[in-house]
Motif scaffolding. Structure first.
Motif, PDB file in Angstrom:
ATOM      1  N   ALA A 164       0.813  -1.200  -0.062  1.00 22.86           N
ATOM      2  CA  ALA A 164      -0.073   0.076   0.102  1.00 22.86           C
ATOM      3  C   ALA A 164       0.899   1.165  -0.114  1.00 22.86           C
ATOM      4  CB  ALA A 164      -0.892  -0.139   1.054  1.00 22.86           C
ATOM      5  N   PRO A 165       0.646   2.032  -0.888  1.00 22.26           N
ATOM      6  CA  PRO A 165       1.545   3.378  -1.079  1.00 22.26           C
ATOM      7  C   PRO A 165       1.243   4.310   0.216  1.00 22.26           C
ATOM      8  CG  PRO A 165       0.030   3.377  -2.752  1.00 22.26           C
ATOM      9  CD  PRO A 165      -0.455   2.143  -2.184  1.00 22.26           C
ATOM     10  N   ILE A 166       0.307   4.379   0.796  1.00 24.36           N
ATOM     11  CA  ILE A 166      -0.109   4.879   1.842  1.00 24.36           C
ATOM     12  C   ILE A 166       0.595   4.813   3.358  1.00 24.36           C
ATOM     13  CG2 ILE A 166      -2.123   3.752   2.980  1.00 24.36           C
ATOM     14  CD1 ILE A 166      -3.589   6.460   2.602  1.00 24.36           C
ATOM     15  N   ASN A 167       1.080   3.463   3.405  1.00 27.05           N
ATOM     16  CA  ASN A 167       1.726   3.059   4.559  1.00 27.05           C
ATOM     17  C   ASN A 167       2.989   2.134   4.446  1.00 27.05           C
ATOM     18  OD1 ASN A 167       0.381   0.739   4.186  1.00 27.05           O
ATOM     19  ND2 ASN A 167      -0.944   0.877   5.991  1.00 27.05           N
ATOM     20  N   ARG A 168       3.088   1.850   3.203  1.00 29.65           N
ATOM     21  CA  ARG A 168       4.269   0.864   2.852  1.00 29.65           C
ATOM     22  C   ARG A 168       4.199  -0.436   3.443  1.00 29.65           C
ATOM     23  NH1 ARG A 168       5.340   1.866  -1.450  1.00 29.65           N
ATOM     24  NH2 ARG A 168       7.252   0.947  -1.261  1.00 29.65           N
ATOM     25  N   ARG A 169       2.901  -0.919   3.956  1.00 28.83           N
ATOM     26  CA  ARG A 169       2.889  -2.285   4.388  1.00 28.83           C
ATOM     27  C   ARG A 169       2.280  -3.151   3.328  1.00 28.83           C
ATOM     28  NH1 ARG A 169       0.261  -1.581  10.329  1.00 28.83           N
ATOM     29  NH2 ARG A 169       1.477  -3.498  10.621  1.00 28.83           N
ATOM     30  N   GLU A 170       2.580  -4.462   3.407  1.00 29.91           N
ATOM     31  CA  GLU A 170       2.242  -5.318   2.493  1.00 29.91           C
ATOM     32  C   GLU A 170       0.735  -6.024   2.911  1.00 29.91           C
ATOM     33  OE1 GLU A 170       5.144  -7.824   0.746  1.00 29.91           O
ATOM     34  OE2 GLU A 170       3.818  -9.201  -0.198  1.00 29.91           O
ATOM     35  N   TYR A 171      -0.094  -6.273   1.830  1.00 30.77           N
ATOM     36  CA  TYR A 171      -1.421  -6.632   2.296  1.00 30.77           C
ATOM     37  C   TYR A 171      -1.682  -7.963   1.328  1.00 30.77           C
ATOM     38  CZ  TYR A 171      -2.496  -2.550   5.278  1.00 30.77           C
ATOM     39  OH  TYR A 171      -2.484  -1.672   5.973  1.00 30.77           O
ATOM     40  N   THR A 172      -2.587  -8.725   1.833  1.00 32.46           N
ATOM     41  CA  THR A 172      -2.972  -9.974   0.895  1.00 32.46           C
ATOM     42  C   THR A 172      -4.756  -9.580   0.860  1.00 32.46           C
ATOM     43  OG1 THR A 172      -1.502 -11.175   1.630  1.00 32.46           O
ATOM     44  CG2 THR A 172      -3.119 -12.496   0.339  1.00 32.46           C
ATOM     45  N   VAL A 173      -4.962  -9.498  -0.498  1.00 34.51           N
ATOM     46  CA  VAL A 173      -6.514  -9.646  -0.642  1.00 34.51           C
ATOM     47  C   VAL A 173      -6.965 -10.998  -1.414  1.00 34.51           C
ATOM     48  CG1 VAL A 173      -6.459  -8.176  -2.610  1.00 34.51           C
ATOM     49  CG2 VAL A 173      -8.459  -8.415  -1.717  1.00 34.51           C
ATOM     50  N   VAL A 174      -7.795 -11.581  -0.808  1.00 35.73           N
ATOM     51  CA  VAL A 174      -8.328 -12.813  -1.334  1.00 35.73           C
ATOM     52  C   VAL A 174      -9.920 -12.783  -1.663  1.00 35.73           C
ATOM     53  CG1 VAL A 174      -8.685 -15.445  -0.926  1.00 35.73           C
ATOM     54  CG2 VAL A 174      -6.855 -14.213   0.307  1.00 35.73           C
ATOM     55  N   ARG A 175     -10.039 -12.871  -2.835  1.00 37.61           N
ATOM     56  CA  ARG A 175     -11.499 -13.026  -3.327  1.00 37.61           C
ATOM     57  C   ARG A 175     -11.874 -14.198  -3.972  1.00 37.61           C
ATOM     58  NH1 ARG A 175     -13.610  -7.113  -3.389  1.00 37.61           N
ATOM     59  NH2 ARG A 175     -11.928  -5.839  -3.409  1.00 37.61           N
ATOM     60  N   GLN A 176     -13.160 -14.557  -3.895  1.00 32.29           N
ATOM     61  CA  GLN A 176     -13.746 -15.678  -4.672  1.00 32.29           C
ATOM     62  C   GLN A 176     -14.931 -15.322  -5.289  1.00 32.29           C
ATOM     63  OE1 GLN A 176     -14.446 -18.984  -1.930  1.00 32.29           O
ATOM     64  NE2 GLN A 176     -12.227 -19.054  -1.053  1.00 32.29           N
ATOM     65  N   ILE A 177     -15.185 -15.919  -6.487  1.00 34.21           N
ATOM     66  CA  ILE A 177     -16.469 -15.804  -7.215  1.00 34.21           C
ATOM     67  C   ILE A 177     -17.058 -17.292  -7.237  1.00 34.21           C
ATOM     68  CG2 ILE A 177     -17.519 -14.689  -9.438  1.00 34.21           C
ATOM     69  CD1 ILE A 177     -14.551 -13.904 -10.222  1.00 34.21           C
ATOM     70  N   HIS A 178     -18.337 -17.291  -6.950  1.00 34.76           N
ATOM     71  CA  HIS A 178     -18.960 -18.329  -7.283  1.00 34.76           C
ATOM     72  C   HIS A 178     -20.383 -18.198  -7.613  1.00 34.76           C
ATOM     73  CE1 HIS A 178     -20.979 -17.592  -3.160  1.00 34.76           C
ATOM     74  NE2 HIS A 178     -19.641 -17.288  -2.885  1.00 34.76           N
ATOM     75  N   PRO A 179     -21.074 -19.015  -8.487  1.00 33.37           N
ATOM     76  CA  PRO A 179     -22.188 -18.730  -8.965  1.00 33.37           C
ATOM     77  C   PRO A 179     -23.360 -18.635  -8.120  1.00 33.37           C
ATOM     78  CG  PRO A 179     -21.405 -20.749  -9.971  1.00 33.37           C
ATOM     79  CD  PRO A 179     -20.592 -20.283  -8.781  1.00 33.37           C
ATOM     80  N   GLY A 180     -24.093 -17.417  -8.156  1.00 32.24           N
ATOM     81  CA  GLY A 180     -25.360 -17.328  -7.200  1.00 32.24           C
ATOM     82  C   GLY A 180     -26.574 -17.406  -7.620  1.00 32.24           C
ATOM     83  N   LYS A 181     -27.586 -17.132  -7.069  1.00 33.63           N
ATOM     84  CA  LYS A 181     -28.983 -17.524  -7.635  1.00 33.63           C
ATOM     85  C   LYS A 181     -29.350 -16.655  -8.894  1.00 33.63           C
ATOM     86  CE  LYS A 181     -31.575 -18.841  -3.363  1.00 33.63           C
ATOM     87  NZ  LYS A 181     -31.089 -18.133  -2.115  1.00 33.63           N
ATOM     88  N   LYS A 182     -29.246 -15.342  -8.788  1.00 28.97           N
ATOM     89  CA  LYS A 182     -29.286 -14.608  -9.969  1.00 28.97           C
ATOM     90  C   LYS A 182     -27.875 -14.210 -10.633  1.00 28.97           C
ATOM     91  CE  LYS A 182     -33.284 -12.166  -8.517  1.00 28.97           C
ATOM     92  NZ  LYS A 182     -33.562 -10.814  -7.794  1.00 28.97           N
ATOM     93  N   SER A 183     -27.103 -13.548 -10.010  1.00 28.31           N
ATOM     94  CA  SER A 183     -25.692 -13.530 -10.711  1.00 28.31           C
ATOM     95  C   SER A 183     -24.496 -14.035  -9.614  1.00 28.31           C
ATOM     96  CB  SER A 183     -25.584 -11.949 -10.846  1.00 28.31           C
ATOM     97  OG  SER A 183     -25.835 -11.288  -9.855  1.00 28.31           O
ATOM     98  N   ALA A 184     -23.438 -13.795 -10.266  1.00 28.50           N
ATOM     99  CA  ALA A 184     -22.436 -14.443  -9.510  1.00 28.50           C
ATOM    100  C   ALA A 184     -22.153 -13.614  -8.182  1.00 28.50           C
ATOM    101  CB  ALA A 184     -21.256 -14.214 -10.268  1.00 28.50           C
ATOM    102  N   GLU A 185     -21.717 -14.171  -7.063  1.00 29.81           N
ATOM    103  CA  GLU A 185     -21.482 -13.949  -5.786  1.00 29.81           C
ATOM    104  C   GLU A 185     -19.999 -13.889  -5.279  1.00 29.81           C
ATOM    105  OE1 GLU A 185     -24.098 -15.847  -3.264  1.00 29.81           O
ATOM    106  OE2 GLU A 185     -26.035 -14.940  -4.288  1.00 29.81           O
ATOM    107  N   THR A 186     -19.541 -13.037  -4.554  1.00 29.60           N
ATOM    108  CA  THR A 186     -18.051 -12.780  -4.284  1.00 29.60           C
ATOM    109  C   THR A 186     -18.082 -12.708  -2.986  1.00 29.60           C
ATOM    110  OG1 THR A 186     -18.064 -10.519  -4.258  1.00 29.60           O
ATOM    111  CG2 THR A 186     -17.494 -11.711  -6.375  1.00 29.60           C
ATOM    112  N   THR A 187     -16.674 -13.365  -2.278  1.00 34.94           N
ATOM    113  CA  THR A 187     -16.438 -12.941  -0.888  1.00 34.94           C
ATOM    114  C   THR A 187     -15.124 -12.497  -1.206  1.00 34.94           C
ATOM    115  OG1 THR A 187     -15.026 -15.123  -0.692  1.00 34.94           O
ATOM    116  CG2 THR A 187     -17.506 -15.206  -0.405  1.00 34.94           C
ATOM    117  N   ALA A 188     -14.585 -11.803   0.090  1.00 33.30           N
ATOM    118  CA  ALA A 188     -13.503 -11.026  -0.102  1.00 33.30           C
ATOM    119  C   ALA A 188     -12.932 -10.903   1.535  1.00 33.30           C
ATOM    120  CB  ALA A 188     -13.878  -9.510  -0.353  1.00 33.30           C
ATOM    121  N   ASP A 189     -11.316 -11.009   1.590  1.00 35.48           N
ATOM    122  CA  ASP A 189     -11.089 -10.842   2.948  1.00 35.48           C
ATOM    123  C   ASP A 189      -9.594 -10.177   2.501  1.00 35.48           C
ATOM    124  OD1 ASP A 189     -12.368 -12.484   5.016  1.00 35.48           O
ATOM    125  OD2 ASP A 189     -12.102 -14.171   3.483  1.00 35.48           O
TER     126      ASP A 189
END
Ligand SMILES: Nc1ncnc2c1ncn2[C@@H]1O[C@H](COP(=O)(O)OP(=O)(O)OP(=O)(O)O)[C@@H](O)[C@H]1O
Ligand SMILES: [Mg+2]
Length: 432
Positions: A79-104
């Motif tokens: 992150a340019p703002i604090n020079r710390r390293e982050y990991t973002v994890v996102r998943q996509i799975h089919p949902g009822k109407k459209s795809a749903e996602t999770t994020a951490d």
């Protein structure tokens, strides 16, 4: 800066990890080998969406590998703002109407996420990067076929895009947020005052406590002389009900919610108004400071590329762009060739990046530039210039270039080479 990307069932990639370095990286490979997909995974990881040319947004479900059930994108970034390293994890799975996602979102190496859920993660990433997806699109990620985008816009749109590039769009977003809060507060004040008026109106029509006490005394007198009857009991319970109503209304009228809250809200909305005015003026001030630097950087670069044909590139106050030929004649951008267009755009984008890096006004610049096929439309002579231009981009910390151009390979510090393996199989990835 992007450090690592892990893709599972994301488009053509069933399971592939990429490590990205500082400096320039070329991603090379034939058509359909999965080059753009890597960039789309970066965009998805950061902003939960993928945009193609002319703002087409594919459905997220299309990003899941045809043979897989869900797609996973794991992205490490500093992150340019604090020079710390982050990991973002996102998943996509089919949902009822459209795809749903999770994020951490994790601080790199931590087991427990700092933030969870798509919207909170989106907001946190915008804060950490100091840019939203519009700024990312305008400044950082030049999509395939979009390199000449800036010159196809009207000056007004161009100005707004350049604002986004400078990271100033964020002030617009903040200002609208404050404006929205302000409207909500005004509405709340209105409804509290309305309730108060309504209660006061009822109160006016109710008898006073004294009148009720007198009526009650008179009734007792009647009871003592004529004795109790069902009629008298009815009157008595009516008097009691009136008494309770008076008490309830008095309590409500003197409650903190109705007596103090409107004043408090009015003070809050005054502060919000000042904040909104301030947020509205910041972009202009900042842009005024940056503009001369952008102009001179763009002009220098353009003259380096097209010095044999043009003498100058001029950007006026309305962001109208003109070229001047060697005889000093003005040539409108409309009349410029496709290749010239590409160079004007390249110069402008690099100029904004360079100016920001040197004279950043709104926090540290993202320091990353992603170009998908920047050479498309250039003739051989101009193509020869592009590798130098890319190699000279060392002011930007990380440059990722997708290309077919063999010439570009030698001009970047790192190369990721993709070899397609036929239908349904992920490409072989080689690092050079
Ligand atoms: N959901 C999916 N599952 C599997 N493969 C997919 C999926 N979506 C797209 N693909 C395939 O991924 C491949 C890579 O596409 P990508 O756009 O990354 O190619 P590219 O290397 O950028 O090509 P070009 O040089 O033509 O721009 C394409 O062949 C496409 O058919
Ligand atoms: Mg592509």
């Amino acid at each position: 800066m992007i450090r690592r990307l892990l893709l599972k069932n994301f488009k053509v990639y069933t399971n592939q990890e990429f490590f990205l370095e500082e400096g320039s990286t070329a991603i090379v490979g034939p058509n359909g080998s999965g080059k753009t997909s890597i960039l789309e995974a970066i965009e998805f990881g950061l902003f939960r969406r993928v945009t193609r040319k002319e703002k087409k947004v594919p459905s997220l479900e299309d990003l899941i590998n045809h043979r897989g059930k869900k797609a996973i994108v794991e992205l490490d970034f500093i992150a340019p703002i604090n020079r710390r390293e982050y990991t973002v994890v996102r998943q996509i799975h089919p949902g009822k109407k459209s795809a749903e996602t999770t994020a951490d979102l994790f601080l790199k190496g931590e087991k427990k996420p700092e933030v969870s859920g798509p919207t909170p993660v989106d907001d946190q990433i915008v804060e950490l990067l100091g840019m939203d997806r519009h700024a990312f699109s305008a400044l950082t990620y030049v999509r395939q076929g979009e390199i000449d985008r800036l010159s196809r816009l009207s000056p007004r749109e161009r100005r707004s895009d350049l604002y986004s590039m400078m990271g100033l769009g964020i002030y617009d977003t903040l200002s609208s947020k404050v404006q929205k809060d302000l409207r909500k507060t005004t509405k709340e004040i209105g409804s509290l005052e309305e309730t108060k008026q309504h209660l006061e109106e009822i109160n006016k029509h109710l008898p006073s406590r004294e009148e009720v006490t007198n009526a009650s005394k008179a009734l007792q007198k009647i009871v003592s002389t004529t004795g109790n009857s069902s009629d008298i009991q009815k009157i008595q319970s009516l008097i009691e009900r009136i008494q309770t109503s008076i008490e309830t209304i008095e309590t409500q009228l003197t409650s903190a919610e109705l007596s103090g809250r409107p004043e408090e809200l009015k003070r809050e909305s005054e502060i919000a108004k000042h904040l909104r005015d301030l947020l509205d003026t910041i972009p202009d001030v900042a842009e005024n400071q940056l503009r001369p630097h952008i102009r001179s950087e763009a002009r220098t670069l353009f003259r380096e590329i097209f010095g044999d044909r043009y003498s100058d590139l001029v950007i006026d106050d309305d962001y109208d762009i003109s070229l001047y030929d060697l005889q000093g004649n003005k040539v409108s951008l409309m009349a410029a060739s496709g290749g010239e267009d590409v160079c004007v755009n390249f110069s402008l984008r690099v100029a904004v990046n360079t100016a920001l890096q040197k004279y950043s006004v709104s926090g540290p610049p993202p320091g990353i530039l992603i170009l998908d096929e920047p050479g498309a439309g250039l003739d051989e002579q101009r193509r020869r210039w592009l590798p130098d231009a890319i190699a000279g981009l060392d002011i930007v910390k990380q440059v990722i270039v997708v290309t077919h151009m063999q010439e570009l390979k030698g001009s970047t510090a790192h190369v990721i080479s993709l070899q397609p393996q036929g239908k349904g199989r992920q490409p072989i990835v080689e690092l050079q």
